[in-house]
Design an enzyme around this catalytic site. Structure first.
Site, PDB file in Angstrom:
ATOM      1  N   ASN A 157       0.801  -1.233   0.000  1.00  0.00           N
ATOM      2  CA  ASN A 157       0.000   0.000   0.000  1.00  0.00           C
ATOM      3  C   ASN A 157       0.831   1.280   0.000  1.00  0.00           C
ATOM      4  O   ASN A 157       0.441   2.261  -0.631  1.00  0.00           O
ATOM      5  CB  ASN A 157      -1.011  -0.021   1.154  1.00  0.00           C
ATOM      6  N   GLU A 255       3.542  -5.054  12.377  1.00  0.00           N
ATOM      7  CA  GLU A 255       2.655  -3.896  12.169  1.00  0.00           C
ATOM      8  C   GLU A 255       1.528  -4.365  11.260  1.00  0.00           C
ATOM      9  O   GLU A 255       1.757  -4.620  10.078  1.00  0.00           O
ATOM     10  CB  GLU A 255       3.422  -2.747  11.495  1.00  0.00           C
ATOM     11  N   CYS A 289      -3.290   1.475   6.478  1.00  0.00           N
ATOM     12  CA  CYS A 289      -3.687   0.767   7.698  1.00  0.00           C
ATOM     13  C   CYS A 289      -4.359   1.701   8.697  1.00  0.00           C
ATOM     14  O   CYS A 289      -5.110   1.251   9.552  1.00  0.00           O
ATOM     15  CB  CYS A 289      -2.460   0.115   8.315  1.00  0.00           C
ATOM     16  N   GLU A 470       7.383   0.974  16.583  1.00  0.00           N
ATOM     17  CA  GLU A 470       8.530   1.511  15.849  1.00  0.00           C
ATOM     18  C   GLU A 470       8.523   3.025  16.011  1.00  0.00           C
ATOM     19  O   GLU A 470       7.472   3.630  16.238  1.00  0.00           O
ATOM     20  CB  GLU A 470       8.465   1.062  14.374  1.00  0.00           C
TER      21      GLU A 470
HETATM   22  P1  NAD Z   1       0.214  -9.288   3.254  1.00  0.00           P
HETATM   23  O1  NAD Z   1       0.273  -9.765   4.657  1.00  0.00           O
HETATM   24  O2  NAD Z   1      -0.530 -10.086   2.263  1.00  0.00           O
HETATM   25  O3  NAD Z   1       1.674  -9.120   2.678  1.00  0.00           O
HETATM   26  C1  NAD Z   1       2.658  -8.324   3.274  1.00  0.00           C
HETATM   27  C2  NAD Z   1       4.024  -8.831   2.883  1.00  0.00           C
HETATM   28  O4  NAD Z   1       4.213 -10.130   3.442  1.00  0.00           O
HETATM   29  C3  NAD Z   1       4.235  -8.979   1.381  1.00  0.00           C
HETATM   30  O5  NAD Z   1       5.564  -8.625   1.067  1.00  0.00           O
HETATM   31  C4  NAD Z   1       4.004 -10.456   1.174  1.00  0.00           C
HETATM   32  O6  NAD Z   1       4.641 -10.956   0.028  1.00  0.00           O
HETATM   33  C5  NAD Z   1       4.608 -11.028   2.433  1.00  0.00           C
HETATM   34  N1  NAD Z   1       4.131 -12.368   2.803  1.00  0.00           N
HETATM   35  C6  NAD Z   1       2.925 -12.951   2.517  1.00  0.00           C
HETATM   36  N2  NAD Z   1       2.895 -14.193   3.013  1.00  0.00           N
HETATM   37  C7  NAD Z   1       4.076 -14.420   3.631  1.00  0.00           C
HETATM   38  C8  NAD Z   1       4.629 -15.516   4.344  1.00  0.00           C
HETATM   39  N3  NAD Z   1       3.966 -16.657   4.512  1.00  0.00           N
HETATM   40  N4  NAD Z   1       5.868 -15.403   4.882  1.00  0.00           N
HETATM   41  C9  NAD Z   1       6.552 -14.246   4.736  1.00  0.00           C
HETATM   42  N5  NAD Z   1       6.089 -13.186   4.052  1.00  0.00           N
HETATM   43  C10 NAD Z   1       4.857 -13.259   3.518  1.00  0.00           C
HETATM   44  O7  NAD Z   1      -0.338  -7.798   3.331  1.00  0.00           O
HETATM   45  P2  NAD Z   1      -0.654  -6.836   2.106  1.00  0.00           P
HETATM   46  O8  NAD Z   1      -1.945  -7.281   1.505  1.00  0.00           O
HETATM   47  O9  NAD Z   1       0.552  -6.681   1.253  1.00  0.00           O
HETATM   48  O10 NAD Z   1      -0.846  -5.450   2.862  1.00  0.00           O
HETATM   49  C11 NAD Z   1      -2.046  -5.028   3.389  1.00  0.00           C
HETATM   50  C12 NAD Z   1      -2.069  -5.255   4.893  1.00  0.00           C
HETATM   51  O11 NAD Z   1      -1.007  -4.580   5.506  1.00  0.00           O
HETATM   52  C13 NAD Z   1      -3.326  -4.681   5.520  1.00  0.00           C
HETATM   53  O12 NAD Z   1      -3.817  -5.586   6.479  1.00  0.00           O
HETATM   54  C14 NAD Z   1      -2.828  -3.426   6.210  1.00  0.00           C
HETATM   55  O13 NAD Z   1      -3.580  -2.987   7.295  1.00  0.00           O
HETATM   56  C15 NAD Z   1      -1.469  -3.843   6.637  1.00  0.00           C
HETATM   57  N6  NAD Z   1      -0.651  -2.673   6.893  1.00  0.00           N
HETATM   58  C16 NAD Z   1      -0.282  -2.377   8.182  1.00  0.00           C
HETATM   59  C17 NAD Z   1       0.485  -1.250   8.455  1.00  0.00           C
HETATM   60  C18 NAD Z   1       0.909  -0.889   9.851  1.00  0.00           C
HETATM   61  O14 NAD Z   1       1.844  -0.126   9.991  1.00  0.00           O
HETATM   62  N7  NAD Z   1       0.270  -1.395  10.881  1.00  0.00           N
HETATM   63  C19 NAD Z   1       0.888  -0.440   7.401  1.00  0.00           C
HETATM   64  C20 NAD Z   1       0.490  -0.756   6.108  1.00  0.00           C
HETATM   65  C21 NAD Z   1      -0.260  -1.885   5.856  1.00  0.00           C
END
Ligand code: NAD
Length: 489
Positions: A157, A255, A289, A470
């Site tokens: 995102n 996060e 998020c 963080e």
């Molecule tokens: P996601 O969990 O699908 O993927 C995030 C990352 O993790 C990607 O690089 C993905 O390739 C990797 N990943 C997926 N499966 C994995 C595994 N089994 N092992 C290791 N890595 C793996 O999330 P997304 O769809 O890319 O992002 C959206 C989510 O992120 C939303 O839930 C959003 O709220 C959250 N988010 C949180 C914050 C925060 O600071 N709290 C900030 C931005 C986004």
């Protein structure tokens, strides 16, 4: 058809040990505003992660022994180089992610630059603790040292923004890193790699391995020589990472998602609250998020709020992200768009009212964007608290507005979700603002504003929104190992 113009595709390479290296297989990456494949991303796995970890391990002794000042100068240089190319980075981020060029220019890339400058500065100002025990003839002090190879995994995102929020503190503290950006948004990380040498980052200090979570991400999480993982993404993935890293007892910073409430009391300044809450609901297509997705409005002002909120939402223009007058760009993928649309359908099936947006208003798109993943900002009213639209993270341009009567009631309802990331409170009563802020289960509470950040202070979520924080001090603590030393004199 993808093969026919494959020559024109942008092809990324992994960055390992200071060199770009091709990969044996690739994943297609789409331009969300056109629906076309425009880029190929390495489909890395164990082998590539192994090479990257090896390079990071080799670079660690030299990098970790540099003074904080030397590292700080390099981080500042990198910030300058990214800033110099700000427009190119912003264009690339917008094309890769679907976000508006305006958002990329004013939020994503400036913040990526600031992340490096901020940690270049903060690393110079930490002090460790010291206590005396005169009766024992002892002084105790703590020292902090970098941990080793940090594994950094980031979502789609806010691609460069969130990746640099991890890389900057990790390397400022003297760690070396293996980063894995989202397979859907890898381009700006690859562009940044091209600047590392010029900035003076030695080979192997920053390695970037591109690929999917299941292959590349998991190989990194499971690698025994990577003692800490900083992850931003969904709660589901975090559970998987926690399981996979448990046998190694890794240090984790997680996060995660949110289901963020806005609480609007009847004494709120609506002239300020309404445009800000429209922004907090729909900025970056609602794909932040921290975006608001449940708006609780005190009953006395509920109908006025709804009317003005919908009017303000309708001012937001959806369309070609590269047009600077556009407020809402494309969602990240076809699948994600379907998922978000389904939430609106479910709400309707449950008897909620869609006041504007999806399925209600026409969406006119320019000819080149007909196959893009667009959706109008959507406001839903009369949604039950137990509805999935009020419980689950939608992560798109959808927000729900519901009435409430008392302070006690709204605190209970705001807290009745599994998440606890960010909340906003709107009221001109100072006492109430403090009372409510203290009782919300939320890592961040903004009152009478949204997304005003001081990077010095902790950022992170409660409950299913994460583990750890963080920020200047928090990231320093996460990315270093502390030791207590006792000296008897
Ligand atoms: P996601 O969990 O699908 O993927 C995030 C990352 O993790 C990607 O690089 C993905 O390739 C990797 N990943 C997926 N499966 C994995 C595994 N089994 N092992 C290791 N890595 C793996 O999330 P997304 O769809 O890319 O992002 C959206 C989510 O992120 C939303 O839930 C959003 O709220 C959250 N988010 C949180 C914050 C925060 O600071 N709290 C900030 C931005 C986004």
């Amino acid at each position: 058809p993808a093969m026919a113009h494959s020559k024109a595709l942008l092809v990324l390479e992994n960055f390992i040990g200071g060199k770009f290296v091709p990969c044996s297989s690739y994943i297609d990456s789409y331009n969300p505003s056109t629906g076309d494949v425009y880029c190929r991303v390495p489909d890395s796995g164990k082998e590539e992660v192994e090479a990257a970890v090896k390079a990071a391990k080799e670079a660690f002794p030299i990098w970790s022994s540099k003074s904080p000042l030397e590292r700080s100068q390099i981080l500042n240089k990198l910030a300058d180089l990214i800033e110099h190319d700000l427009e190119a980075f912003a264009q690339a981020e917008s094309k890769d992610q679907g976000k508006t060029i305006t958002f990329a220019r004013t939020v994503d890339i400036p913040r990526a630059v600031h992340n490096f400058r901020f940690f270049a500065s903060s690393i110079l100002h930490h002090v460790t603790e010291c206590t005396e025990m005169p009766t024992m003839g002892c002084v105790h002090y703590t020292s902090r040292a970098p941990v080793g190879v940090a594994g950094l995994i980031s979502p789609w995102n806010l691609p460069l923004y969130l990746l640099t929020w991890k890389i900057a503190p990790a390397i400022a503290c003297g760690n070396t890193v293996v980063a894995k950006p989202s397979e859907m948004t890898s381009v700006t990380a690859w562009m940044m790699c091209k600047l590392l040498d010029k900035a003076g980052v030695p080979p192997g200090v920053v390695n970037v391995v591109f690929g999917t979570g299941a292959k590349a991400g998991e190989a990194l999480v499971c690698h025994p020589a990577v003692p800490l993982i900083s992850f931003t993404g969904s709660t589901l993935t975090a559970q998987r990472i926690t399981e996979k890293s448990a046998p190694h007892c890794k240090r984790l910073s997680l996060e995660l998602g949110g289901k963020n409430p806005a609480i609007v009391f009847d004494d709120a300044d609506l002239g300020h609250c309404i445009p800000t809450t429209v922004r907090s609901s729909f900025a970056n297509q609602g794909e932040i998020c921290l975006c608001t997705s449940r708006i609780f409005v005190q009953r006395g002002i509920y109908s006025e709020f709804l009317k003005r909120f919908v009017e303000e939402t309708k001012k937001w223009k959806t369309g070609n992200p590269s047009d600077p007058s556009i407020n809402v760009g494309a969602l990240i993928s076809k699948e994600h768009l379907e998922k978000v649309r389904n939430y609106v359908k479910k709400a309707q099936a449950e008897g909620a009212r869609v006041l504007c947006g999806e399925g209600v208003d026409p969406l006119a798109l320019p000819p080149g964007n007909q196959k893009g993943y667009f959706m109008l900002p959507t406001v839903i009213a009369e949604v039950k608290d137990e509805s999935c639209c009020m419980q689950e993270e939608i992560f798109g341009p959808v927000t729900c507005v519901v009435p409430f009567d008392t302070e006690e009631e709204v605190i209970r309802r705001a807290n009745s979700v599994k998440y606890g990331l960010a909340a906003t409170v709107w009221s001109s009563n100072v006492g109430r603002v403090h009372r409510v802020a203290h009782r919300l289960q939320s890592g961040l509470v903004w009152t009478n504003c949204w997304l005003v950040r001081d990077l010095n202070l902790p950022f992170g979520g409660m409950k299913a929104s994460g583990i750890g924080r963080e920020g200047a001090k928090d990231s320093y603590e996460f990315f270093t190992e502390v030791k207590t030393i006792t000296i008897k004199h």
